[in-house]
Design a protein around this motif. Structure first.
Motif, short mmCIF file in Angstrom:
data_model
loop_
_atom_site.label_atom_id
_atom_site.label_comp_id
_atom_site.label_asym_id
_atom_site.label_seq_id
_atom_site.Cartn_x
_atom_site.Cartn_y
_atom_site.Cartn_z
N ASP A 164 0.83 -1.20 0.00
CA ASP A 164 0.00 0.00 0.00
C ASP A 164 0.87 1.26 0.00
O ASP A 164 2.03 1.21 0.41
CB ASP A 164 -0.91 0.01 1.23
CG ASP A 164 -1.98 -1.06 1.14
OD1 ASP A 164 -2.02 -1.75 0.09
OD2 ASP A 164 -2.73 -1.24 2.10
N TYR A 165 0.27 2.35 -0.45
CA TYR A 165 1.05 3.58 -0.61
C TYR A 165 1.73 3.98 0.70
O TYR A 165 1.23 3.71 1.79
CB TYR A 165 0.13 4.70 -1.09
CG TYR A 165 -0.37 4.46 -2.49
CD1 TYR A 165 0.51 4.52 -3.58
CD2 TYR A 165 -1.68 4.13 -2.73
CE1 TYR A 165 0.08 4.27 -4.86
CE2 TYR A 165 -2.13 3.88 -4.01
CZ TYR A 165 -1.25 3.95 -5.08
OH TYR A 165 -1.68 3.69 -6.34
N LEU A 166 2.87 4.63 0.54
CA LEU A 166 3.64 5.08 1.70
C LEU A 166 2.83 6.10 2.48
O LEU A 166 2.07 6.87 1.91
CB LEU A 166 4.95 5.73 1.24
CG LEU A 166 5.85 4.86 0.37
CD1 LEU A 166 7.07 5.65 -0.06
CD2 LEU A 166 6.27 3.61 1.13
N GLN A 167 3.06 6.08 3.76
CA GLN A 167 2.35 7.05 4.59
C GLN A 167 3.36 8.01 5.19
O GLN A 167 4.46 7.63 5.56
CB GLN A 167 1.60 6.32 5.71
CG GLN A 167 0.38 5.60 5.18
CD GLN A 167 -0.16 4.61 6.17
OE1 GLN A 167 0.28 4.53 7.29
NE2 GLN A 167 -1.13 3.83 5.72
N ASN A 168 2.95 9.24 5.30
CA ASN A 168 3.75 10.28 5.96
C ASN A 168 5.12 10.44 5.32
O ASN A 168 6.09 10.72 5.99
CB ASN A 168 3.92 9.98 7.45
CG ASN A 168 2.61 9.63 8.10
OD1 ASN A 168 1.60 10.26 7.82
ND2 ASN A 168 2.62 8.61 8.92
N ALA A 169 5.23 10.17 4.04
CA ALA A 169 6.52 10.37 3.39
C ALA A 169 6.28 11.03 2.05
O ALA A 169 5.54 10.52 1.21
CB ALA A 169 7.23 9.03 3.19
#
Lengths: 987, 443
Positions: free
Chosen positions: A121-126
């Protein structure tokens, strides 16, 4: 696990010759190696393993050489591989034999969708470039080979597809892993097994494509991200086509994701296209056809709606069945148009010749796969098809069919041991073997040799018939007992995981435990007629051999009572026939009062005695009733009063009950008599306490009341002491832990005294008092108030009389009087007395009741405990000849509740036969069952605890081999409070 | 920060007098391997130990002599992996090989003072674990007021993390690591092609070969100057020129890390900085044969997924039992008992690990892990003169550091520890002037 000797096990015994197996064998499986019984545990698998089970589902293709179902089953495993499987295999001499008893074996399940390695899943907080087409993701980078996979294994799943999740349009290339217990045993079977393409709502709206400049500078600024596809469903197909086109024709790939896709396209990697909704499913087949790769369609919740099109497209389909336990596939997104679960999808596709595997949705627990199979079964698959859809077919679709998926020669020996047939909800995974090695075992130890119902946990009894004593017989059902209580009864009895399941077969009959209405257990030959004040419970401990003997006869509850009632009555205790302690055995410490009406010799004396006893009891009970009523009223008043403090503050002398106080004024004054202001200070008290005391001098004796520190103006404490010279010693009439407080004081001035107030050894206070009035007012002290109505009007409890205590419950209608009464004359007179007393009357013996007109007793007699001799003799209607008759039959035919009695110590073991005899003589079998169970439970008001098979009641359950009133029926199982009673002594 | 300045001044003064000799006399020399010399003498000349021996050992006439009667003389400990003095432990960009702790080390940090108080003579400052590829690290002396003067090894190692950083998961983390090196390779190829074309242009020759061939031939032409900061460090690392400190929190990370580093042919340049659960991969780490730096948390707790039963494992014991050398770190720094390096070693002894193994875990093994095993870690001729003069046994909790010599020069003296005095007296003392160490005397 059915604990019984199986023919197979017997064969094993014979086979290994001298091997000793204790009989009866209560717990299977027994693992027997030549000359030694060993338990198979630990990590080292035997080189040759011979498995025996009640049946084996092989998962093999239908119509092949290896049958899909083998019963009884045997399997030979050498070095972790299946070598042979069949019904009539002989174990090699050097094989370790594992007899799984009545357990069922099936191949280790293969879950074609899991996210056990996480997702891409897509990166978070980056803020980082993050592509929607990301073929480079590889779950083997993230799979925990050191993980403890036992919870998943215990769902039966041994092989999993590691998906990259569904959030990206191309989410990566999944892998196939085999689970093992722990310690690096888990293995990747296939890497880059499929290229994942995700259609449908999940992969829409990827984040902006940000490529941050490093380091950012004025000439190299941070730019806003670029929108990337897909933002719509049309965009999905477009983006996939573009990406594939670029991979094929775009020359050297730029960037890692593109290079990975190019490699996958070049290798013509199998596509795994996820789609749930009908439209997406059609787009998936269209896309697969266009791209020209081999493909499987995954998800497919709405497959039933487009079954024909899917069948025409000829792609295999993995249907993800999400149970309500997790999230159904359609609820994975917040899309309100999300598809719903269609259980019939699998069957619709299979019927059209589509290769169908079942799987759990991403993010859900793979251990639910077996249940997913059951759902598909409900949707119309056959058992064979459903098994194949969670074992062989997914293995083939994942490209690991040569290793796993079925139990055929040459395949890995990954198999699951179930307590019953795979899709029964009563079946549970008990063991899981991976490559011949025990990888996980159910924690309850249901299979281990020492386990029995005595170890606690849930016990489920299954039989062909359940007679609950309430309502109609249940065909094919059971009873579940947890922690001594019935938790579920019926055809659809709950079978929680880890339950010990005892299936006694279709012929067996389950009934409630029986009740003996007159037992002398625990008394032995002691025929003392104990009076009512004697609490029988005190004499009771854990069940002894006599009691257990009665339990083995099916009597689980006994109305224990003295052989002879005391003339004023004796207590009856409702007692379990098995149980380790008093607390475990006592159902009701006071279930009734036993009395006798001996006649016909002294009817007048008897009537007088019984009347007297009842009258005493009634008076006593009434006194208490009145007290409780008044107390309630008083409490009510107090509640009101507390709202009006003015009234509450009234001095004691002016209390409403003026007659309780007496005022007398002393004319002559002396140095002590009068009212004193008191101050107590020092010691542990933070500040001085003040109050008053009243003193009266009479010679040297001083008496009065004290209302400081202890008590108050309204509730003063009594005070007494002596005056000698100027020294005054007083004792306050209050029991403290350290004795009564004493005041040692001296009259140091006129109308003043000072000294110490001593409270035990430890506390000493400074005491001083100043006389404010020389007249003495006698006030009612707290102690005195006990004798009459309190100064505050609080009603006083009547004196407790143990010998009359039971009558309180009798007259409250909470329990009956069990009256032993033989003759018609006696009954006739007794009826009058008891009718007048308005108590519940149950007759003991009393077969002569039938000689009285029914109208005379029907309103008074609640029930009859018929004599232990089922048949009696009586004068026939001709008045000359005598005839045999069965009181139970005739009384129950009148609709009167009946109970049976043993009137003995251990003779209760034959109580069931008494009832059987009555049935043989014409008693309605249902009435007979009730007479053994619910009727007496109701008569003695213990029907909240025992007497029928209903959830919440104590787990007293009997299992008969047939109709309980067939004389040929054997008692197979006895449970008392959920604990099994051994029917035969152990060798 | 006055004290640091004081220390730094002293150190600078000493630097000015490089070549001076020092000797420690009269104490019991204790080495991590267990050897002891009573009334021993350590002679340091030009920053290096020139003699270690008994009372008979000759002391050069010009040496500053540190009397250590009744004291224990122990090699300075090595902090092999720390973020002390960095205001922020991690770079915000996931792949950031271009950052350098040089820019972030705060020489005046009180944590360096605490190092001296804790007998630590060498500190490897490296960024934290919350990264994919972190920046360059630096090995420093814990004394001095300019990073350049403190520096022992500049731009020493690169931090990588196999364990996902925040916002990543294991799949994306590994993919990002792979991508970083793949992108590097792509970039180098394009530079090579360009360089080849430039060379040809210089010689006025025409490029008559295919791009693939140009890349091949151009590869030899690429120099570090052809690359910008984004690629330089990673390129050097990819060629094995920079040690890699690889963070692996879990056993599975160790496995994935080893596998991937083998692919890159960089396993031989790697040091594993592991979490507690990594003890399960002890055999794999043993086979890899690379240094292992353990987490400051020494006990691994795990609950059984079926029964909930919690088991605790003392991690260093597993490594010790498997014969794998390990390096200890403090847990946090200085805030609690386990924030002290010596305390971590003492715990190991308490849990049944051999004393020499525990002592080496804070000295020789730690020095090995930062590539300075020949220079630091014990008191031996040829090694650097980092010496702690202790009041007692290094693992005794009543022991304090009396004096600390770094490369032969007095860097810390308890008698002049102003902050300690302020703490114990509750008074603010006036800033001390740079003075010569009081307890040393001319021979």
């Amino acid at each position: 696990m059915v604990h019984r000797t199986t023919p197979l096990l017997a064969a094993t015994c014979a086979l290994i010759g001298a091997a000793f197996l204790p009989a009866p064998i209560r717990a299977a499986p027994t693992v027997a190696a030549p000359n030694a019984a060993v338990t198979l545990r630990g990590d080292a698998p035997p080189a040759k393993l011979f498995i025996k089970a009640a049946s084996i589902w092989t998962g093999a293709p239908e119509g092949g050489k290896v049958p899909t179902f083998i019963a009884p089953g045997a399997m030979l495993i050498v070095d972790g591989k299946v070598v042979d499987v069949g019904a009539t295999l002989a174990p090699p001499a050097d094989a370790t034999i594992v007899d799984l008893g009545s357990a069922v074996v099936m191949p280790g399940l293969v879950d074609a969708t899991t996210t056990l390695a996480g997702t891409s899943d897509y990166l978070q907080n980056a803020v980082w470039k993050d592509e929607a087409v990301a073929a480079h993701y590889d779950p083997t980078d993230a799979f925990d080979a050191w993980g403890d996979w036992r919870p998943t294994l215990l769902g039966g799943v041994t092989t999993v597809y590691l998906s990259c999740g569904e959030r990206r349009l191309v989410s990566g290339q999944g892998a196939v892993a085999k689970l093992s217990s722990r310690g690096g045993g888990a293995a990747i079977l296939a890497r880059q097994s499929a290229l994942e393409v995700n259609l449908g709502p999940n992969s829409l709206q990827p984040p902006m494509l940000v490529d941050p400049p490093l380091p950012p500078a004025a000439d190299n600024p941070i730019l806003p991200g670029k929108v990337q596809l897909p933002t719509t469903r049309v965009g999905q197909l477009l983006a996939v086509r573009e990406a594939f086109h670029a991979a094929r024709e775009g020359g050297p790939a730029k960037g890692v994701p593109a290079a990975a896709l190019a490699a996958a396209v070049q290798a013509r990697r199998a596509l795994r296209i996820t789609a749930d909704e009908a439209g997406d499913l059609l787009r998936a087949t269209q896309l697969a056809r266009e791209l020209g790769h081999p493909a499987i369609i995954v998800g497919a919740a709405e497959a039933a709606l487009v079954a024909d099109q899917l069948a025409a497209a000829r792609y295999p389909v993995v249907i993800e069945i999400g149970l309500s336990l997790a999230r159904p596939p359609g609820e994975r997104s917040m899309d309100s148009d999300a598809p719903r679960l269609h259980p019939e999808s699998a069957a619709e596709l299979v019927r059209r010749g589509v290769k169908v595997a079942l799987a759990t949705p991403p993010g859900s627990d793979p251990a639910e796969l077996l249940m997913a199979g059951a759902v598909a079964l409900r949707g119309g698959l056959t058992t064979e098809q459903a098994i194949a859809a969670i074992t062989r077919v997914p293995a083939e679709l994942l490209g690991v069919g040569h290793r796993v998926g079925c139990l055929m020669p040459g395949k890995d020996a990954d198999f699951v041991v179930l307590s019953g047939q795979p899709f029964l909800r009563s079946s549970h995974v008990q063991r899981v073997y991976v490559e011949g090695r025990l990888a996980a075992e159910a924690a309850t130890g249901a299979l281990s040799a020492g386990a029995s119902a005595n170890a606690g946990g849930t016990v489920v009894l299954l039989a062909g018939t359940v007679l609950t004593a309430v309502g109609e017989p249940i065909r094919g059902g059971g009873v579940a007992i947890l922690d001594g209580r019935i938790v579920s009864v019926g055809a659809g009895v709950a079978v929680p995981p880890g339950a010990r399941v005892l299936d006694l077969g279709p012929g067996a009959v389950i009934t409630p435990g029986f009740i003996d209405c007159n037992s002398h257990l625990e008394f032995g030959e002691d025929r003392t007629n104990l009076s009512l004040d004697f609490d029988l419970v005190q004499a009771i401990a854990g069940a002894g051999p006599e009691s257990i003997e009665v339990a083995r006869g099916g009597v689980t509850t006994a109305m224990v009572q003295t052989w002879q009632a005391h003339q004023n009555g004796s207590r009856i205790v409702a007692l379990k026939t098995a149980g380790k302690s008093r607390a475990a055995r006592v159902v009701d410490s006071l279930a009734g009062v036993k009395m006798f009406w001996r006649g016909p010799f002294d009817p007048i004396v008897t009537a007088d005695r019984v009347k007297g006893a009842l009258a005493d009891g009634k008076r006593y009970a009434d006194a208490w009733t009145k007290y409780h009523e008044e107390l309630a009223k008083w409490n009510e008043e107090q509640k009101k009063k507390s709202g009006t403090p003015a009234e509450a503050a009234k001095p004691a002398g002016d209390a409403k009950t003026g007659d309780a106080t007496e005022t007398s004024k002393e004319k002559k004054s002396d140095p002590v008599t009068g009212k004193w202001d008191v101050s107590v200070s020092g010691g542990p008290m933070p500040q001085a306490q003040t109050g008053t005391m009243q003193l009266k001098l009479d010679g040297e004796k001083v008496s009065g009341s004290f209302a400081a520190l202890f008590g108050d103006e309204e509730n003063p404490r009594g005070l007494s002491g002596t005056l000698s010279g100027k020294a005054l010693t007083l004792e306050i009439d209050i029991e403290m832990g350290a004795g009564k407080p004493t005041i040692t004081t001296e009259l140091d001035a006129d109308d003043h005294m000072a000294g110490k107030l001593q409270l035990g050894q430890r506390f000493s206070f400074d005491f001083s008092a100043q006389r404010i009035d020389k007249s003495f007012v006698e006030v009612v002290t707290v102690k005195k108030a006990k004798k009459a109505k309190g100064a505050d009007g609080k009603p006083e409890a009547p004196e407790s009389k143990p010998e009359l205590e039971p009558y309180r419950r009798v007259f409250a209608g909470e329990m009956p009087i069990l009256l032993e009464c033989d003759s018609a004359v006696g009954i006739h007179h007794a009826l009058k007395v008891f009718a007048e007393a308005k108590v519940e009357l149950v007759l003991l013996g009393a077969s002569d009741l039938l000689q009285l007109p029914r109208d005379e007793w029907k309103s008074v007699v609640k029930g009859v405990i018929v004599p232990e001799q089922i048949e009696g003799m009586r004068l026939a209607k001709d008045g000359i000849t005598r005839e045999r008759f069965v009181p139970a039959v005739e009384l129950s035919a009148m609709g009167l509740p009946i109970g049976f009695q043993s009137n003995g110590i251990t003779t209760g073991r034959g109580l069931a036969l008494n009832a059987a005899w009555a049935v043989r003589q014409g008693m309605d079998p249902r009435a007979a069952l009730r007479a053994l169970t619910l009727d007496p439970a109701r008569l003695f008001h213990v029907d909240d605890q025992v007497g029928s098979l209903e959830a919440g009641k104590q787990g007293d359950v009997l299992v008969f081999s047939g109709d309980p009133f067939e004389l040929s029926s054997r008692l197979l199982k006895v449970f008392v409070s959920g604990i099994e009673v051994e029917l035969e002594a152990k060798p | 920060m006055v004290l640091s300045s004081h220390l730094a001044s002293a150190l600078l003064a000493a630097v000015a007098a490089l070549g001076d000799s020092a000797a420690i006399r009269g104490g019991t020399i204790v080495n991590p391997d267990g050897t002891r010399i009573d009334k021993g003498v350590v002679v340091i000349q030009g920053g290096k130990i020139t003699a270690v021996g008994g009372p008979e050992t000759a002391i050069p006439p010009d040496a500053v002599v540190h009397e250590a009667d009744g004291k224990i003389v122990f090699p300075g400990m090595v902090l092999a992996h720390t973020q002390i003095s960095l205001d922020v432990a991690n770079e915000n960009v996931p792949v950031a090989p271009f950052v350098n702790v040089y820019d972030a080390i705060e020489p005046n940090s009180a944590e360096f003072e605490d190092c001296l108080r804790g007998a630590i003579g060498t500190v490897h400052v490296i960024q934290g674990h919350n990264t994919v590829i972190g920046g360059l690290s630096r090995i420093v002396r814990p004394a001095g007021d300019m990073v350049d003067y403190m520096t022992v090894r500049p731009d020493y190692a690169l931090k990588l993390s196999i364990t996902p950083r925040g916002g990543f998961n294991r799949m994306t983390q590994m993919a990002e690591l792979r991508a970083a090196f793949a992108n590097l390779a792509n970039h180098i190829e394009s530079v090579a092609e360009r360089r080849f074309e430039e060379e040809k242009k210089k010689k006025d020759e025409k490029v008559l070969i295919l791009p693939e061939e140009a890349v091949k031939q151009g590869m030899a032409l690429v120099t570090i100057d052809d690359l910008d900061a984004r690629w330089r460090t990673l390129w050097r690392a990819s060629k094995g020129e920079i040690p890699l400190f690889v963070h692996c929190d879990r056993a599975m990370d160790v496995m994935h890390g080893i596998e991937w580093l083998k692919e890159l042919k960089l396993l031989e340049k790697s040091v594993f900085v592991v979490g507690t659960e990594a003890f399960k991969a002890v055999e794999a780490l043993k086979t890899a044969g690379r240094p292992v730096i353990l987490s400051g948390v020494l006990v691994h707790k795990e609950s059984d997924p079926l029964t909930g039963k919690v088991t605790e494992t003392f991690v260093p014991k597993v490594f010790a039992d498997a014969g794998v050398p390990f390096v200890l770190q403090p847990n946090g720094f200085g805030f609690s008992a386990d924030g002290m390096l010596w305390y971590q070693a003492a715990r190991c002894v308490r849990e049944g690990i051999a004393r020499d193994v525990a002592l080496k875990a804070v000295t020789q093994a730690a020095a090995d892990s930062i590539g300075m095993g020949d220079t630091l870690g014990s008191l031996a001729v040829g090694k650097w003169g980092n010496v702690a003069i202790l009041s007692g046994d290094p693992l005794d909790q009543a022991t304090f550091v009396d004096r600390m010599l770094i490369e032969g020069r007095l860097a810390y003296e308890r008698a002049n520890d102003r902050r300690l005095k302020e703490l114990s007296t509750g008074q603010d003392l006036p800033p001390a002037a740079a003075t010569a160490p009081a307890s040393s005397s001319k021979n």
